[in-house]
Write a protein that holds these residues in place. Structure first.
Motif, PDB file in Angstrom:
ATOM      1  N   THR A  90       0.809  -1.224   0.000  1.00  9.25           N
ATOM      2  CA  THR A  90       0.000   0.000   0.000  1.00  9.25           C
ATOM      3  C   THR A  90       0.841   1.274   0.000  1.00  9.25           C
ATOM      4  OG1 THR A  90      -0.138   0.174   2.413  1.00  9.25           O
ATOM      5  CG2 THR A  90      -1.806  -1.200   1.310  1.00  9.25           C
ATOM      6  N   GLY A  91       2.109   1.147   0.363  1.00 10.37           N
ATOM      7  CA  GLY A  91       2.988   2.306   0.411  1.00 10.37           C
ATOM      8  C   GLY A  91       2.835   3.154   1.658  1.00 10.37           C
ATOM      9  N   GLU A  92       2.075   2.690   2.613  1.00 10.60           N
ATOM     10  CA  GLU A  92       1.877   3.430   3.862  1.00 10.60           C
ATOM     11  C   GLU A  92       2.942   3.057   4.891  1.00 10.60           C
ATOM     12  OE1 GLU A  92      -2.733   3.626   4.539  1.00 10.60           O
ATOM     13  OE2 GLU A  92      -2.177   1.783   3.502  1.00 10.60           O
ATOM     14  N   ASP A  93       3.085   3.895   5.906  1.00 10.74           N
ATOM     15  CA  ASP A  93       4.053   3.640   6.966  1.00 10.74           C
ATOM     16  C   ASP A  93       3.450   2.901   8.155  1.00 10.74           C
ATOM     17  OD1 ASP A  93       6.160   4.967   5.650  1.00 10.74           O
ATOM     18  OD2 ASP A  93       5.456   6.898   6.392  1.00 10.74           O
ATOM     19  N   ILE A  94       2.129   3.057   8.341  1.00 10.40           N
ATOM     20  CA  ILE A  94       1.458   2.456   9.500  1.00 10.40           C
ATOM     21  C   ILE A  94       0.014   2.143   9.099  1.00 10.40           C
ATOM     22  CG2 ILE A  94       0.796   4.700  10.460  1.00 10.40           C
ATOM     23  CD1 ILE A  94       1.276   3.481  13.264  1.00 10.40           C
ATOM     24  N   CYS A  95      -0.526   1.095   9.660  1.00 12.18           N
ATOM     25  CA  CYS A  95      -1.919   0.726   9.406  1.00 12.18           C
ATOM     26  C   CYS A  95      -2.828   1.858   9.870  1.00 12.18           C
ATOM     27  CB  CYS A  95      -2.240  -0.559  10.154  1.00 12.18           C
ATOM     28  SG  CYS A  95      -3.988  -1.003  10.131  1.00 12.18           S
ATOM     29  N   ASP A  96      -3.761   2.268   9.016  1.00 14.16           N
ATOM     30  CA  ASP A  96      -4.626   3.398   9.375  1.00 14.16           C
ATOM     31  C   ASP A  96      -5.549   3.080  10.546  1.00 14.16           C
ATOM     32  OD1 ASP A  96      -6.093   1.685   7.693  1.00 14.16           O
ATOM     33  OD2 ASP A  96      -7.222   3.310   6.782  1.00 14.16           O
ATOM     34  N   VAL A  97      -5.964   1.835  10.698  1.00 16.42           N
ATOM     35  CA  VAL A  97      -6.805   1.461  11.843  1.00 16.42           C
ATOM     36  C   VAL A  97      -5.994   1.597  13.130  1.00 16.42           C
ATOM     37  CG1 VAL A  97      -8.092  -0.394  12.967  1.00 16.42           C
ATOM     38  CG2 VAL A  97      -8.282  -0.081  10.501  1.00 16.42           C
ATOM     39  N   ASN A 141      -3.290   3.400  13.638  1.00 16.35           N
ATOM     40  CA  ASN A 141      -2.961   4.802  13.854  1.00 16.35           C
ATOM     41  C   ASN A 141      -4.139   5.563  14.470  1.00 16.35           C
ATOM     42  OD1 ASN A 141      -1.054   6.987  13.633  1.00 16.35           O
ATOM     43  ND2 ASN A 141      -2.391   7.807  12.049  1.00 16.35           N
ATOM     44  N   CYS A 142      -5.321   5.353  13.921  1.00 11.50           N
ATOM     45  CA  CYS A 142      -6.518   6.029  14.433  1.00 11.50           C
ATOM     46  C   CYS A 142      -6.813   5.598  15.873  1.00 11.50           C
ATOM     47  CB  CYS A 142      -7.708   5.724  13.535  1.00 11.50           C
ATOM     48  SG  CYS A 142      -9.262   6.426  14.119  1.00 11.50           S
ATOM     49  N   CYS A 143      -6.879   4.304  16.097  1.00 15.26           N
ATOM     50  CA  CYS A 143      -7.276   3.773  17.402  1.00 15.26           C
ATOM     51  C   CYS A 143      -6.236   4.056  18.491  1.00 15.26           C
ATOM     52  CB  CYS A 143      -7.506   2.271  17.287  1.00 15.26           C
ATOM     53  SG  CYS A 143      -8.014   1.490  18.829  1.00 15.26           S
ATOM     54  N   ILE A 144      -5.018   3.656  18.259  1.00 20.47           N
ATOM     55  CA  ILE A 144      -3.981   3.722  19.286  1.00 20.47           C
ATOM     56  C   ILE A 144      -3.348   5.104  19.374  1.00 20.47           C
ATOM     57  CG2 ILE A 144      -1.772   2.770  20.065  1.00 20.47           C
ATOM     58  CD1 ILE A 144      -4.134   0.780  20.283  1.00 20.47           C
ATOM     59  N   ASN A 145      -2.895   5.632  18.246  1.00 13.78           N
ATOM     60  CA  ASN A 145      -2.142   6.891  18.264  1.00 13.78           C
ATOM     61  C   ASN A 145      -3.029   8.132  18.376  1.00 13.78           C
ATOM     62  OD1 ASN A 145       0.215   5.411  18.026  1.00 13.78           O
ATOM     63  ND2 ASN A 145       0.274   5.600  15.812  1.00 13.78           N
ATOM     64  N   GLU A 146      -4.127   8.160  17.599  1.00 17.91           N
ATOM     65  CA  GLU A 146      -4.966   9.361  17.612  1.00 17.91           C
ATOM     66  C   GLU A 146      -5.991   9.365  18.735  1.00 17.91           C
ATOM     67  OE1 GLU A 146      -6.549   9.801  13.660  1.00 17.91           O
ATOM     68  OE2 GLU A 146      -4.546   9.922  12.769  1.00 17.91           O
ATOM     69  N   LYS A 147      -6.762   8.290  18.864  1.00 19.86           N
ATOM     70  CA  LYS A 147      -7.836   8.256  19.867  1.00 19.86           C
ATOM     71  C   LYS A 147      -7.376   7.685  21.202  1.00 19.86           C
ATOM     72  CE  LYS A 147     -11.520   8.210  16.506  1.00 19.86           C
ATOM     73  NZ  LYS A 147     -12.621   7.478  15.895  1.00 19.86           N
ATOM     74  N   GLN A 148      -6.208   7.079  21.210  1.00 16.63           N
ATOM     75  CA  GLN A 148      -5.624   6.490  22.418  1.00 16.63           C
ATOM     76  C   GLN A 148      -6.590   5.533  23.124  1.00 16.63           C
ATOM     77  OE1 GLN A 148      -3.986   9.789  24.647  1.00 16.63           O
ATOM     78  NE2 GLN A 148      -2.388  10.082  23.137  1.00 16.63           N
ATOM     79  N   MET A 149      -7.170   4.645  22.325  1.00 13.64           N
ATOM     80  CA  MET A 149      -8.071   3.614  22.835  1.00 13.64           C
ATOM     81  C   MET A 149      -7.332   2.277  22.858  1.00 13.64           C
ATOM     82  SD  MET A 149     -11.643   4.295  20.913  1.00 13.64           S
ATOM     83  CE  MET A 149     -12.544   5.801  21.107  1.00 13.64           C
ATOM     84  N   GLU A 150      -7.802   1.388  23.666  1.00  8.99           N
ATOM     85  CA  GLU A 150      -7.214   0.053  23.752  1.00  8.99           C
ATOM     86  C   GLU A 150      -7.513  -0.754  22.491  1.00  8.99           C
ATOM     87  OE1 GLU A 150      -7.478  -3.841  26.672  1.00  8.99           O
ATOM     88  OE2 GLU A 150      -8.539  -2.031  27.204  1.00  8.99           O
ATOM     89  N   SER A 167     -12.428   2.642   7.680  1.00 12.26           N
ATOM     90  CA  SER A 167     -11.183   1.870   7.646  1.00 12.26           C
ATOM     91  C   SER A 167     -11.428   0.372   7.532  1.00 12.26           C
ATOM     92  CB  SER A 167     -10.350   2.149   8.899  1.00 12.26           C
ATOM     93  OG  SER A 167      -9.925   3.494   8.906  1.00 12.26           O
ATOM     94  N   TYR A 168     -12.570  -0.086   8.002  1.00 11.37           N
ATOM     95  CA  TYR A 168     -12.890  -1.508   7.926  1.00 11.37           C
ATOM     96  C   TYR A 168     -13.382  -1.932   6.543  1.00 11.37           C
ATOM     97  CZ  TYR A 168     -11.902  -2.307  12.768  1.00 11.37           C
ATOM     98  OH  TYR A 168     -11.244  -2.431  13.960  1.00 11.37           O
TER      99      TYR A 168
END
Length: 95
Positions: free
Chosen positions: A38-45, A47-56, A68-69
C-alpha cells in the motif's frame, strides 16, 4: 501461548502470518508486513485507534465499523477479507 489481539480485532496468534511475517500489532506498533503493498508507513486502523484516539481497541469506538474496515488486505481474496472483517467486528464487540 496467550491469545494476542490487535486493536482492530484480528486475533494475531490465529493468523497464518504470525509469528513469521508479523509479530502482531501490539508488538510491531501497526507496521504490518502488507504495508509494502500500500505504500503506507502504518496501518490506518492502528494509527486512528492507538495513536490518535488512544483507545485500547476499536470496540470502544462509537464509529465501529468505520470506513477503515472497508479496506482489504491486498494479500487476500475478497471472500477472505469479508470473512476477516466479520470476525474482527465480532471479536471487538465481545471485548
Amino acid at each position: 501461548m496467550d491469545k494476542i489481539i490487535s486493536c482492530c480485532g484480528v486475533v494475531c496468534t490465529e493468523c497464518k502470518s504470525f509469528p513469521k511475517d508479523c509479530k502482531g500489532c501490539p508488538e510491531i506498533k501497526g507496521k504490518v508486513f502488507w504495508l509494502q503493498y500500500t505504500g503506507e508507513d502504518i496501518c490506518d486502523v492502528y494509527n486512528c485507534c492507538i495513536n490518535e484516539k488512544q483507545m485500547e481497541h476499536c470496540g470502544r469506538c462509537e464509529y465501529l465499523p468505520c470506513q477503515s474496515y472497508s479496506r482489504d488486505d491486498p494479500t487476500k481474496s475478497p471472500e477472505e477479507n469479508a470473512e476477516d472483517h466479520r470476525k474482527q467486528i465480532e471479536q471487538l464487540k465481545s471485548m
